[in-house]
Design a protein around this motif. Structure first.
Motif, short mmCIF file in Angstrom:
data_model
loop_
_atom_site.label_atom_id
_atom_site.label_comp_id
_atom_site.label_asym_id
_atom_site.label_seq_id
_atom_site.Cartn_x
_atom_site.Cartn_y
_atom_site.Cartn_z
N LEU A 197 0.86 -1.06 -0.02
CA LEU A 197 0.05 0.09 0.04
C LEU A 197 0.83 1.18 0.03
N ALA A 198 0.67 1.94 -1.08
CA ALA A 198 1.74 3.07 -1.20
C ALA A 198 1.13 4.39 -0.87
N ALA A 199 -0.09 4.61 -1.17
CA ALA A 199 -0.98 6.00 -0.76
C ALA A 199 -2.32 5.54 -0.47
N ILE A 200 -2.67 6.49 0.33
CA ILE A 200 -4.40 6.63 0.77
C ILE A 200 -4.70 8.00 0.49
N TYR A 201 -5.95 8.04 0.04
CA TYR A 201 -6.51 9.12 -0.24
C TYR A 201 -7.90 9.29 -0.07
N ARG A 202 -8.36 10.42 0.59
CA ARG A 202 -9.89 10.60 0.59
C ARG A 202 -10.34 11.85 0.12
N TYR A 203 -11.58 12.09 0.23
CA TYR A 203 -12.21 13.41 -0.52
C TYR A 203 -13.46 13.61 0.16
N PRO A 204 -13.36 14.27 1.11
CA PRO A 204 -14.35 14.75 2.19
C PRO A 204 -15.75 15.20 1.41
N VAL A 205 -15.49 15.99 0.50
CA VAL A 205 -16.30 16.48 -0.54
C VAL A 205 -16.42 16.04 -1.81
N LYS A 206 -17.30 15.48 -2.32
CA LYS A 206 -17.21 14.76 -3.58
C LYS A 206 -16.76 15.84 -4.56
N SER A 207 -15.88 15.41 -5.68
CA SER A 207 -15.10 16.10 -6.77
C SER A 207 -13.94 17.35 -6.19
N THR A 208 -13.78 17.39 -4.85
CA THR A 208 -12.85 18.23 -4.61
C THR A 208 -11.48 17.56 -4.29
N VAL A 262 -13.30 23.24 -11.72
CA VAL A 262 -12.97 24.14 -10.64
C VAL A 262 -13.13 23.45 -9.07
N LEU A 263 -13.84 22.71 -8.74
CA LEU A 263 -14.16 21.68 -7.54
C LEU A 263 -13.00 21.25 -7.21
N GLN A 264 -12.01 20.84 -8.27
CA GLN A 264 -10.96 20.06 -7.59
C GLN A 264 -10.04 21.10 -7.00
N ILE A 316 -10.89 12.46 -15.77
CA ILE A 316 -9.37 12.18 -15.80
C ILE A 316 -8.72 13.16 -16.83
N THR A 317 -9.46 13.93 -17.50
CA THR A 317 -8.86 15.11 -18.38
C THR A 317 -8.46 16.33 -17.62
N VAL A 318 -9.14 16.51 -16.37
CA VAL A 318 -8.80 17.63 -15.57
C VAL A 318 -7.52 17.72 -14.93
N ASP A 319 -6.92 18.58 -15.16
CA ASP A 319 -5.68 18.75 -14.36
C ASP A 319 -5.83 19.31 -13.00
N PRO A 320 -5.57 18.51 -12.00
CA PRO A 320 -6.18 19.02 -10.59
C PRO A 320 -5.13 20.04 -10.09
N ALA A 321 -4.29 20.44 -10.48
CA ALA A 321 -3.39 21.56 -10.28
C ALA A 321 -4.11 22.79 -10.29
N CYS A 322 -4.90 23.18 -11.53
CA CYS A 322 -5.44 24.39 -11.82
C CYS A 322 -6.86 24.26 -11.96
N GLY A 323 -7.37 22.89 -11.96
CA GLY A 323 -9.05 22.79 -12.13
C GLY A 323 -9.53 23.20 -13.60
N GLU A 324 -8.56 22.91 -14.62
CA GLU A 324 -9.02 23.00 -15.97
C GLU A 324 -9.04 21.66 -16.59
#
Length: 263
Positions: free
Chosen positions: A4-15, A53-55, A209-217
């Motif tokens: 197990l290398a990483a664990i992630y959660r998203y408290p608000v859907k799509s953030t 932009v949610l991301q 999967i085409t959204v860049d999470p760094a900028c939300g675009e």
């Protein structure tokens, strides 16, 4: 051995993802994962598919207090005790159910970022959404409690594309290392720490999967979907990357634990 290398959660859907060292696994998924969701006034759920932009919103929830952070807004925090808790009809895809309102302050904060009126709903102490096909309660997730991906599968994708893609584009809950690329496609049951998981179905991917999470675009080149269409398309014309998990019991998992393949 797979690890197990990483664990992630998203408290608000799509953030944005919250990286964890340890996590409690419950029937609905990771504790505090996707327990909140943005909806339109008519109850229709809102995701980063249409509102990338949610991301760019970072959410933290400890079970008692929700904090939201964004570069363009003053951070906001409200406790569960402050929530209005008015029943609000909503749904996720084919599942219709009721959730609970939070506060007008949280609604207004998210609305400013989205650019239109929305509400931020809370799932409650226990999810009211029971999926008969899975036999478990599910959070505000699209369809399954948890998602697994592997570092090797992402490396394989990046070797086939000109750009470099990051795991955050695929929004997993657990990431596995020390495997062959797409070895997870052949797993049906695994154990991580105290928890046994059923590897229930491959995860079909969408424009998210085409959204860049760094900028939300969204990326202009359609990647990595374009590349995945060339070698990860099923007979149903869906593109698959990652595996959906259902926990068979509750317990704790932590980074560094062995991922034991049972079947």
């Amino acid at each position: 051995m797979p690890t197990l290398a990483a664990i992630y959660r998203y408290p608000v859907k799509s953030t944005a993802a919250e990286a964890l060292g340890t996590a409690r696994v419950q029937q609905e998924g990771l504790a505090h994962d996707r327990r909140f969701m943005v909806v339109k006034p008519n109850g229709a759920f809102v995701t980063a598919r249409r509102y990338p932009v949610l991301q760019t919103i970072t959410a933290r929830f400890d079970g008692n207090r929700l904090t939201l952070v964004h570069d363009d807004q003053v951070a906001v925090a409200e406790s569960v005790a402050q929530f209005e808790r008015q029943r609000f009809e909503t749904g996720v895809w084919a599942d219709d159910f009721a959730a609970w309102t939070t506060t007008l302050r949280l609604d207004a904060w998210v609305s400013r970022i989205i650019g239109e009126p929305v509400h931020l709903l809370w799932l409650g102490e226990q999810s009211p959404r029971f999926r008969d096909t899975l036999g478990v309660r599910v959070s505000f997730a699209d369809g399954y409690p948890l998602l697994l991906t592997s570092e090797a599968s992402l490396a394989d994708l990046n070797a086939r594309t000109d750009g470099t893609h990051v795991m955050a584009q695929f929004r997993p809950n657990v990431v596995v290392s020390n495997t062959e690329a797409f070895a997870e496609d052949g797993w049906t049951r695994i154990r991580i720490g105290e928890v046994v998981f059923r590897v229930d179905a491959p995860c079909s991917r969408c424009v998210m999967i085409t959204v860049d999470p760094a900028c939300g675009e969204r990326r202009d080149d359609g990647e990595p979907m374009r590349t995945l269409l060339g070698y990860r398309k099923g007979t149903d014309n869906q593109v698959y990357f990652g595996q959906n998990l259902v926990a068979e019991n509750e317990g704790e998992i932590r980074i560094g634990q062995t991922v034991e393949v049972l079947d």
